[in-house]
Design a protein around this motif. Structure first.
Motif, PDB file in Angstrom:
ATOM      1  N   SER A 134       0.851  -1.192   0.000  1.00 34.96           N
ATOM      2  CA  SER A 134       0.000   0.000   0.000  1.00 34.96           C
ATOM      3  C   SER A 134       0.884   1.238   0.000  1.00 34.96           C
ATOM      4  O   SER A 134       2.035   1.201   0.428  1.00 34.96           O
ATOM      5  N   VAL A 135       0.340   2.354  -0.497  1.00 32.67           N
ATOM      6  CA  VAL A 135       1.045   3.636  -0.506  1.00 32.67           C
ATOM      7  C   VAL A 135       0.201   4.640   0.260  1.00 32.67           C
ATOM      8  O   VAL A 135      -0.991   4.798  -0.020  1.00 32.67           O
ATOM      9  N   GLU A 136       0.826   5.302   1.228  1.00 33.24           N
ATOM     10  CA  GLU A 136       0.077   6.242   2.058  1.00 33.24           C
ATOM     11  C   GLU A 136       0.837   7.552   2.194  1.00 33.24           C
ATOM     12  O   GLU A 136       2.041   7.566   2.473  1.00 33.24           O
ATOM     13  N   PHE A 137       0.134   8.662   1.999  1.00 34.08           N
ATOM     14  CA  PHE A 137       0.641  10.003   2.289  1.00 34.08           C
ATOM     15  C   PHE A 137      -0.087  10.499   3.532  1.00 34.08           C
ATOM     16  O   PHE A 137      -1.317  10.538   3.564  1.00 34.08           O
ATOM     17  N   ASP A 138       0.679  10.883   4.546  1.00 38.54           N
ATOM     18  CA  ASP A 138       0.096  11.310   5.812  1.00 38.54           C
ATOM     19  C   ASP A 138       0.522  12.736   6.121  1.00 38.54           C
ATOM     20  O   ASP A 138       1.642  12.984   6.563  1.00 38.54           O
ATOM     21  N   VAL A 162       5.541  23.521  -1.956  1.00 38.82           N
ATOM     22  CA  VAL A 162       4.886  22.967  -3.139  1.00 38.82           C
ATOM     23  C   VAL A 162       3.677  22.123  -2.753  1.00 38.82           C
ATOM     24  O   VAL A 162       2.654  22.157  -3.426  1.00 38.82           O
ATOM     25  N   LEU A 163       3.800  21.367  -1.664  1.00 42.69           N
ATOM     26  CA  LEU A 163       2.703  20.532  -1.187  1.00 42.69           C
ATOM     27  C   LEU A 163       2.303  20.975   0.219  1.00 42.69           C
ATOM     28  O   LEU A 163       3.166  21.354   1.026  1.00 42.69           O
ATOM     29  N   HIS A 164       1.009  20.892   0.499  1.00 38.54           N
ATOM     30  CA  HIS A 164       0.497  21.327   1.793  1.00 38.54           C
ATOM     31  C   HIS A 164      -0.408  20.244   2.375  1.00 38.54           C
ATOM     32  O   HIS A 164      -1.529  20.030   1.893  1.00 38.54           O
ATOM     33  N   GLU A 165       0.082  19.525   3.369  1.00 39.64           N
ATOM     34  CA  GLU A 165      -0.703  18.557   4.132  1.00 39.64           C
ATOM     35  C   GLU A 165      -1.496  17.609   3.227  1.00 39.64           C
ATOM     36  O   GLU A 165      -2.708  17.455   3.353  1.00 39.64           O
ATOM     37  N   VAL A 166      -0.773  16.976   2.323  1.00 42.81           N
ATOM     38  CA  VAL A 166      -1.399  16.037   1.390  1.00 42.81           C
ATOM     39  C   VAL A 166      -1.578  14.690   2.083  1.00 42.81           C
ATOM     40  O   VAL A 166      -0.618  14.132   2.635  1.00 42.81           O
ATOM     41  N   SER A 167      -2.764  14.165   2.046  1.00 42.90           N
ATOM     42  CA  SER A 167      -3.046  12.859   2.661  1.00 42.90           C
ATOM     43  C   SER A 167      -3.931  12.031   1.730  1.00 42.90           C
ATOM     44  O   SER A 167      -4.938  12.533   1.214  1.00 42.90           O
ATOM     45  N   ALA A 198       7.510  17.649   6.123  1.00 40.06           N
ATOM     46  CA  ALA A 198       6.619  17.337   7.242  1.00 40.06           C
ATOM     47  C   ALA A 198       5.715  16.199   6.803  1.00 40.06           C
ATOM     48  O   ALA A 198       5.444  16.010   5.622  1.00 40.06           O
ATOM     49  N   GLY A 199       5.237  15.433   7.770  1.00 36.55           N
ATOM     50  CA  GLY A 199       4.417  14.288   7.454  1.00 36.55           C
ATOM     51  C   GLY A 199       5.269  13.102   7.024  1.00 36.55           C
ATOM     52  O   GLY A 199       6.497  13.091   7.185  1.00 36.55           O
ATOM     53  N   ALA A 200       4.629  12.102   6.447  1.00 38.80           N
ATOM     54  CA  ALA A 200       5.352  10.878   6.089  1.00 38.80           C
ATOM     55  C   ALA A 200       4.727  10.238   4.862  1.00 38.80           C
ATOM     56  O   ALA A 200       3.517  10.329   4.628  1.00 38.80           O
ATOM     57  N   VAL A 201       5.591   9.594   4.070  1.00 42.71           N
ATOM     58  CA  VAL A 201       5.169   8.732   2.972  1.00 42.71           C
ATOM     59  C   VAL A 201       5.459   7.306   3.413  1.00 42.71           C
ATOM     60  O   VAL A 201       6.594   6.986   3.789  1.00 42.71           O
ATOM     61  N   ARG A 202       4.459   6.449   3.358  1.00 44.17           N
ATOM     62  CA  ARG A 202       4.624   5.085   3.870  1.00 44.17           C
ATOM     63  C   ARG A 202       4.327   4.065   2.794  1.00 44.17           C
ATOM     64  O   ARG A 202       3.412   4.239   1.978  1.00 44.17           O
ATOM     65  N   LEU A 203       5.094   2.995   2.807  1.00 42.38           N
ATOM     66  CA  LEU A 203       4.838   1.813   1.985  1.00 42.38           C
ATOM     67  C   LEU A 203       4.494   0.673   2.925  1.00 42.38           C
ATOM     68  O   LEU A 203       5.296   0.333   3.806  1.00 42.38           O
ATOM     69  N   VAL A 219       9.083   5.503   4.321  1.00 44.43           N
ATOM     70  CA  VAL A 219      10.117   5.202   3.327  1.00 44.43           C
ATOM     71  C   VAL A 219      11.504   5.577   3.837  1.00 44.43           C
ATOM     72  O   VAL A 219      12.513   5.024   3.393  1.00 44.43           O
ATOM     73  N   ARG A 220      11.574   6.501   4.793  1.00 46.41           N
ATOM     74  CA  ARG A 220      12.875   6.880   5.351  1.00 46.41           C
ATOM     75  C   ARG A 220      13.450   5.801   6.260  1.00 46.41           C
ATOM     76  O   ARG A 220      14.635   5.825   6.577  1.00 46.41           O
ATOM     77  N   ASP A 221      12.600   4.861   6.678  1.00 48.97           N
ATOM     78  CA  ASP A 221      13.075   3.738   7.489  1.00 48.97           C
ATOM     79  C   ASP A 221      13.393   2.514   6.644  1.00 48.97           C
ATOM     80  O   ASP A 221      13.842   1.492   7.172  1.00 48.97           O
TER      81      ASP A 221
END
Length: 666
Positions: free
Chosen positions: A361-365, A396-401, A435-440, A445-447
């Motif tokens: 899954s791909v998640e923007f938080d 460029v991006l503002h609190e994208v989820s 700010a926030g996190a992108v998750r797989l 993804v930073r982990d």
């Protein structure tokens, strides 16, 4: 080395050493010592050989003088033969040691080049995309070539030259003073006449060389830009060939004029110094000859002094410019270290782990992002500006989820520059969020390790890049171990099998710079074949069918539907007809998600999506220009900004994409 060769050598080295004079730090010296540590044994042997060779160079003139004395005094023939044989043995030893010293010098220098080039190349590859969008490629390549070689000279030329010249000069002066201190003082009195012009002419020649180098660099830039396929096309369509040629010839004429002046400066300098050296020899022969006639010197001593004089001016002149040579070499080291000191913005965290197997899954938080400022990713010298811009990037991006479940397709639509491509670039971690996190699969993804992220994701952009290499090599980037059958299967699924099979060299056909030997549609299908070969679990399509005609588009859409089956997909869409069956459509404007839902829900809502849809279909034109969507050079940061043709989309497992409405143009 004769006097004329010494003059040329002195002028060349002094001029080159004065081209770039900057202060250096003790830290630079420590880093140089660290770089030399793996070669320390060979370096010590090299310096010892340089010293021994310098000693032998002084011994030979002394023996030559003794041969003359033996002849004059009527010494027995065996004595003369012994001295001659000894000179021959020394010459052989000097030649052998010279070859060994040269081998050591080459081994140390080339080993250092290998180490520095490898370090710089590896480091540059880990730099963020923002680094490459700002840096001049030519300036970066120069660091890998010119500056690395300049650093190598510090060990192969400068260090050995200083050591050998100090020993040669010391021994020569001691021996000459022992023979006749009066003649030695007279010889040294002419030294300023020999050295000072080298410094002054060297500085003048350096200015000419620097100006010529600037003009040559400008001509090279013009040629690189105009001789590439897109550059040549642009000049033919919109450029002014006559003005281009005139501008080029103006610089070329200036280089010619500088070349003539440089040749005259060099010739005048060398002629003058050769004359000075001849006068010095005449002085030795005159004063020494008178002393020999008066019985104060042996004839052989006069010959020895003359030969030693030729060994005196070369090291004196070299040492006079040694500081400049050392400074020049240190500058080269600093320019290399400057690259190595740039901190990559994207690095693996300690303990970074691989992504578990299975659907992803791909998640923007709550993701917010601004492109980094120039001072964080670049160097003023690589951009060829006086100072880097230190201002922070514009958000460029503002609190994208949002969340794309395993196997789902999420489509991004919106105006040009809205931030769609930026969202796509954050998933493979081409940039990190502010700010926030992108998750797989729920993991930031930073982990995750970079290798794991690369293995999980596959991305096709609207301007798919190909290297100047064979079709096979471009495909194997996706999976280096792929076999012949897998390559052909990927080409078949991308509808390229027949084309490649018809080429004389098949898979070994070279596609040219950026793939320009292929048509736009063929290039794009080859990048899609590369994606199919990679078999990623997450697919990102950024205007992936931008360059396809109707026939190619239909074929590739079928291939992409097969490739997307069962995989999580994020698709940047331009023609809305291609994303109507998406599980989730996100409307992005000004870096925010302003609407979300299915095609039906968004049309019923009558918001921004409805406006975009009506713009394309109410007039019967779905030609890829309705909402002006592109990569967004200004804000999405990809630098392309092209209008695009339709993107493929489809439900998971669909056999093909939903066709466009009857009134829509392909």
């Amino acid at each position: 080395m004769d006097m004329e060769s010494t003059a040329w050598h002195a002028l060349y080295r002094t001029a080159n050493a004065q081209r770039d004079r900057r202060p250096f730090s003790a830290a630079t010296l420590r880093r140089i010592a660290s770089a030399a540590r793996p070669h320390r044994v060979m370096l010590v042997c090299f310096l010892l050989l340089s010293v021994v060779t310098a000693v032998l160079a002084v011994v030979t003139p002394v023996l030559a003088g003794r041969v003359v004395d033996a002849i004059v005094t009527g010494a027995p023939a065996p004595a003369v033969v012994t001295l001659a044989a000894l000179i021959a043995v020394i010459a052989l030893a000097e030649a052998g040691l010279g070859l060994l010293a040269r081998w050591l010098s080459a081994s140390i220098g080339e080993g250092l080049i290998l180490h520095l080039r490898g370090a710089v190349f590896d480091h540059v590859q880990r730099m963020p995309i923002a680094f490459f969008t700002r840096t001049r490629t030519g300036a970066l390549v120069s660091r890998l070539n010119n500056d690395v070689i300049g650093a190598q000279r510090a060990f192969s030329d400068t260090l050995s030259g200083v050591a050998g010249n100090v020993v040669t000069l010391t021994l020569t002066l001691v021996v000459m003073a022992g023979i006749s201190w009066q003649v030695t003082v007279l010889a040294l009195a002419l030294l300023p006449v020999f050295v000072l012009p080298a410094r002054r002419m060297g500085a003048r020649l350096a200015r000419l060389q620097r100006e010529a180098a600037d003009h040559n660099a400008a001509m090279s830039t013009q040629m690189i830009e105009r001789f590439s396929a897109p550059g040549a096309t642009l000049v033919k369509l919109f450029g002014r060939p006559e003005e281009e040629s005139a501008e080029f010839l103006t610089r070329a004429r200036r280089v010619r004029d500088i070349g003539v002046r440089t040749a005259m400066v060099q010739s005048v300098f060398v002629t003058a110094l050769t004359l000075v050296s001849a006068l010095a020899l005449a002085l030795v022969y005159g004063v020494g000859g008178v002393a020999a006639l008066g019985g104060r010197l042996e004839p052989g001593a006069v010959v020895a002094l003359a030969l030693l004089l030729t060994r005196l001016y070369a090291p004196l002149t070299a040492l006079a410019g040694a500081r400049l040579e050392v400074m020049s070499a240190l500058v080269s080291f600093e320019r290399v270290f400057e690259i190595l000191d740039l901190r990559p913005l994207i690095v693996d965290r300690p303990g970074a782990r691989p992504l578990p197997e299975g659907p992803v899954s791909v998640e923007f938080d709550q993701v917010s992002f601004a492109y980094p400022s120039a001072d964080k990713v670049s160097l003023a010298s690589l951009e060829e500006v006086a100072a880097l811009d230190t201002r922070g990037g514009v958000p460029v991006l503002h609190e994208v989820s949002f969340r794309a479940e395993p196997g789902q397709m999420v489509a991004l639509v919106g105006s040009s520059g809205a931030g769609k491509s930026t969202i796509a670039q954050l998933v493979p971690r081409l940039y990190d969020t502010d700010a926030g996190a992108v998750r797989l699969s729920g993991i930031d993804v930073r982990d995750l390790s970079a290798a794991s992220v690369r293995a999980t994701l596959g991305m096709v952009t609207q301007d798919g890049h190909l290297f100047h290499d064979s079709i096979r090599a471009n495909l194997l980037l996706a999976r280096p171990g792929a076999g012949e059958e897998e390559l052909w299967e990927a080409l078949r699924r991308a509808r390229l099998e027949d084309l490649v099979a018809s080429l004389p060299d098949g898979l070994d056909t070279v596609v040219g710079e950026r793939g320009y030997r292929l048509s736009g549609g063929e290039r794009q299908r080859l990048t899609i074949a590369r994606l199919l070969l990679a078999r990623p679990r997450v697919v990102i399509l950024d205007e992936a069918t931008a360059h396809l005609d109707s026939t190619s588009e239909a074929a590739v859409q079928e291939a992409l539907a097969e490739a997307l089956a069962g995989r999580t997909a994020i698709v940047i869409a331009h023609r809305l007809s291609t994303v109507r069956a998406a599980d989730l459509i996100l409307v992005v404007e000004d870096g925010r998600i302003v609407e979300r839902g299915t095609h039906t829900d968004l049309l019923a809502a009558g918001g921004r999506y409805g406006q975009l849809y009506r713009t394309q279909f109410d007039t019967g034109h779905d030609d890829g220009r309705g909402n002006g969507d592109g990569a967004g050079a200004g804000r999405d940061g990809t630098g392309t900004g092209r209008d695009a043709a339709p993107d493929p989309a489809g439900t998971p497992g669909a056999a093909a994409f939903e066709p466009a409405p009857a009134g829509a143009a392909r």
